[in-house]
Design an enzyme around this catalytic site. Structure first.
Site, PDB file in Angstrom:
ATOM      1  N   ARG A   1       0.838  -1.169   0.006  1.00 19.72           N
ATOM      2  CA  ARG A   1      -0.171  -0.145   0.077  1.00 19.72           C
ATOM      3  C   ARG A   1       0.768   1.170   0.042  1.00 19.72           C
ATOM      4  O   ARG A   1       0.177   2.420  -0.039  1.00 19.72           O
ATOM      5  CB  ARG A   1      -0.811   0.052   1.207  1.00 19.72           C
ATOM      6  CG  ARG A   1      -2.036  -1.034   1.118  1.00 19.72           C
ATOM      7  CD  ARG A   1      -2.756  -1.162   2.603  1.00 19.72           C
ATOM      8  NE  ARG A   1      -3.623  -2.346   2.478  1.00 19.72           N
ATOM      9  CZ  ARG A   1      -3.141  -3.597   2.772  1.00 19.72           C
ATOM     10  NH1 ARG A   1      -1.874  -3.588   3.022  1.00 19.72           N
ATOM     11  NH2 ARG A   1      -4.013  -4.692   2.663  1.00 19.72           N
TER      12      ARG A   1
ATOM     13  N   HIS B   1       2.111 -14.603   7.821  1.00 20.86           N
ATOM     14  CA  HIS B   1       1.518 -14.990   6.872  1.00 20.86           C
ATOM     15  C   HIS B   1       2.178 -15.736   6.085  1.00 20.86           C
ATOM     16  O   HIS B   1       1.874 -15.927   4.799  1.00 20.86           O
ATOM     17  CB  HIS B   1       1.271 -13.381   6.008  1.00 20.86           C
ATOM     18  CG  HIS B   1       0.504 -12.667   6.500  1.00 20.86           C
ATOM     19  ND1 HIS B   1       0.169 -11.381   6.404  1.00 20.86           N
ATOM     20  CD2 HIS B   1      -0.732 -12.890   7.485  1.00 20.86           C
ATOM     21  CE1 HIS B   1      -0.435 -10.633   7.004  1.00 20.86           C
ATOM     22  NE2 HIS B   1      -1.027 -11.647   7.713  1.00 20.86           N
TER      23      HIS B   1
ATOM     24  N   ASP C   1       8.862 -12.899   3.276  1.00 19.09           N
ATOM     25  CA  ASP C   1      10.328 -12.827   2.630  1.00 19.09           C
ATOM     26  C   ASP C   1      11.507 -13.818   3.148  1.00 19.09           C
ATOM     27  O   ASP C   1      12.578 -13.903   2.821  1.00 19.09           O
ATOM     28  CB  ASP C   1      10.757 -11.539   2.182  1.00 19.09           C
ATOM     29  CG  ASP C   1      10.888 -10.627   3.449  1.00 19.09           C
ATOM     30  OD1 ASP C   1      11.145 -11.004   4.611  1.00 19.09           O
ATOM     31  OD2 ASP C   1      10.369  -9.381   3.186  1.00 19.09           O
TER      32      ASP C   1
HETATM   33  P1  NAD Z   1       1.600  -2.115   3.704  1.00 16.13           P
HETATM   34  O1  NAD Z   1       1.909  -2.195   2.244  1.00 16.13           O
HETATM   35  O2  NAD Z   1       0.210  -2.093   3.990  1.00 16.13           O
HETATM   36  O3  NAD Z   1       2.355  -0.935   4.296  1.00 16.13           O
HETATM   37  C1  NAD Z   1       3.617  -0.870   4.198  1.00 16.13           C
HETATM   38  C2  NAD Z   1       3.888   0.431   4.842  1.00 16.13           C
HETATM   39  O4  NAD Z   1       5.371   0.886   4.798  1.00 16.13           O
HETATM   40  C3  NAD Z   1       3.449   1.792   3.969  1.00 16.13           C
HETATM   41  O5  NAD Z   1       2.976   2.869   4.845  1.00 16.13           O
HETATM   42  C4  NAD Z   1       4.456   2.449   3.204  1.00 16.13           C
HETATM   43  O6  NAD Z   1       4.407   3.632   2.962  1.00 16.13           O
HETATM   44  C5  NAD Z   1       5.823   2.033   4.484  1.00 16.13           C
HETATM   45  N1  NAD Z   1       6.923   1.914   3.804  1.00 16.13           N
HETATM   46  C6  NAD Z   1       7.368   1.509   2.672  1.00 16.13           C
HETATM   47  N2  NAD Z   1       8.575   1.530   2.634  1.00 16.13           N
HETATM   48  C7  NAD Z   1       9.263   1.928   3.963  1.00 16.13           C
HETATM   49  C8  NAD Z   1      10.569   2.299   4.314  1.00 16.13           C
HETATM   50  N3  NAD Z   1      11.455   1.913   3.680  1.00 16.13           N
HETATM   51  N4  NAD Z   1      10.658   2.555   5.627  1.00 16.13           N
HETATM   52  C9  NAD Z   1       9.422   2.905   6.395  1.00 16.13           C
HETATM   53  N5  NAD Z   1       8.309   2.579   5.947  1.00 16.13           N
HETATM   54  C10 NAD Z   1       7.982   2.156   4.730  1.00 16.13           C
HETATM   55  O7  NAD Z   1       2.120  -3.309   4.304  1.00 16.13           O
HETATM   56  P2  NAD Z   1       1.716  -4.367   5.559  1.00 16.13           P
HETATM   57  O8  NAD Z   1       1.142  -3.354   6.569  1.00 16.13           O
HETATM   58  O9  NAD Z   1       2.756  -5.227   5.839  1.00 16.13           O
HETATM   59  O10 NAD Z   1       0.471  -5.444   5.229  1.00 16.13           O
HETATM   60  C11 NAD Z   1       0.208  -5.771   3.810  1.00 16.13           C
HETATM   61  C12 NAD Z   1       0.724  -7.417   3.667  1.00 16.13           C
HETATM   62  O11 NAD Z   1       1.676  -7.107   2.842  1.00 16.13           O
HETATM   63  C13 NAD Z   1       1.031  -8.160   4.728  1.00 16.13           C
HETATM   64  O12 NAD Z   1       0.040  -9.114   4.683  1.00 16.13           O
HETATM   65  C14 NAD Z   1       2.392  -8.824   4.033  1.00 16.13           C
HETATM   66  O13 NAD Z   1       2.159 -10.372   4.144  1.00 16.13           O
HETATM   67  C15 NAD Z   1       2.491  -8.347   2.546  1.00 16.13           C
HETATM   68  N6  NAD Z   1       3.495  -8.210   1.918  1.00 16.13           N
HETATM   69  C16 NAD Z   1       4.672  -8.638   2.336  1.00 16.13           C
HETATM   70  C17 NAD Z   1       5.809  -8.589   1.500  1.00 16.13           C
HETATM   71  C18 NAD Z   1       7.061  -9.097   1.913  1.00 16.13           C
HETATM   72  O14 NAD Z   1       7.205 -10.191   2.454  1.00 16.13           O
HETATM   73  N7  NAD Z   1       8.347  -8.150   2.025  1.00 16.13           N
HETATM   74  C19 NAD Z   1       5.834  -7.510   0.272  1.00 16.13           C
HETATM   75  C20 NAD Z   1       4.398  -7.090  -0.032  1.00 16.13           C
HETATM   76  C21 NAD Z   1       3.444  -7.361   0.825  1.00 16.13           C
END
Ligand code: NAD
Length: 253
Positions: A33, A118, A101
């Protein structure tokens, strides 16, 4: 803002770390998001368990994305290593992550301290018989032309151990996460909008026991109004600085 976060966490000895996709964007993995999030390009409604099971074309696309994902080659960044450093001081009850990840483990955090709510994209299982083939073995079959690899034991559908919409969270992970939340005397949220449930209930439970929540995130979360301190910034810079201030004398990564 960091000063305030440091003073909130000073003296806290059982900190729960709760991480989301934002901690891994600096490792090259897009979040859901944020400004460059995956949901800007694809529809979350497509990512359901029922669709995965019933639609072979969807599975073919899913395997294609999985085996070409930036997640496969990603390495931990300074924020993951800083979490590990804080844990090494003995002041962390655990790290509950929404991420799939595996980067906390790659950064050296002990598996017993990690809860992957997750699931994990590097683990594969058969949804019929439960067999767990090696990721590399399935990747090899896919690379050799099997677009929708099936279970070699029973012919069932293979799936990564990532929780899809409409799928239950792993019960053992939920119960370990609740246990950590109950024992925690503070929670640090890193890189999450706190908008996905039931995951978000875990840090909220720590607040409901009267303990403070510190949020490190770029942009707003759904629960900013409940935070004792908010640091709006990149996790890769903010988390090492915060941990350095909480643990003076430790060597930086
Ligand atoms: P989200 O995408 O809802 O929120 C991520 C937040 O992190 C956002 O507000 C964004 O602006 C902020 N952000 C991005 N880069 C940043 C940085 N460098 N430093 C600080 N803040 C930063 O993610 P969520 O709340 O984890 O929920 C969404 C779902 O995403 C989870 O269910 C997860 O399983 C899944 N997901 C996981 C991965 C992964 O494993 N890396 C990647 C994408 C989605």
């Amino acid at each position: 803002m960091i000063d305030h976060a440091v003073s909130v966490l000073a003296g806290r000895t059982d900190i729960l770390v709760f991480t989301g996709a934002g901690i891994s964007t600096e490792s090259g993995i897009p979040d859901f998001r944020g400004p460059k999030g995956i949901w800007k390009r694809v529809d979350p409604a497509d990512y359901t368990y029922d669709r995965y099971v019933s639609d072979p074309d969807f599975r073919v696309n899913t395997w294609g994305r999985r085996f070409s994902s930036p997640l496969l080659d990603a390495a931990p960044n300074d924020a993951h290593y800083a979490v590990t450093r804080l844990w090494e001081t003995g002041r962390v009850v655990g790290c509950v992550t929404q991420n799939i990840d595996g980067l906390h483990a790659a950064a050296g955090l002990d598996l017993s301290s990690i809860v992957e709510l997750h699931g994990n994209a590097h683990h594969i299982h058969c949804i019929a018989c439960g067999d767990e083939p090696q990721f590399d073995e399935v990747a090899q079959r896919w690379a050799s032309g099997t677009a929708d690899p099936q279970c070699l034991r029973c012919g069932g559908i293979l799936k990564t151990k990532v929780v899809y919409f409409g799928e239950e969270l792993p019960p053992q992970a939920i119960s370990r996460a609740w246990d950590m939340a109950e024992r925690a005397d503070a929670v640090i949220v890193i890189g999450s909008t706190l908008s996905v449930y039931p995951a978000a209930f875990i840090p909220l439970a720590v607040i409901e026991s009267g303990n403070p929540m510190v949020i490190i995130n770029q942009g707003p979360t759904d629960h900013d109004f409940r935070a004792a301190a908010i640091v709006n910034g990149a996790a890769g810079s903010v988390v090492p600085e915060l941990v350095g201030r909480l643990t003076p004398g430790l060597t930086q990564h």
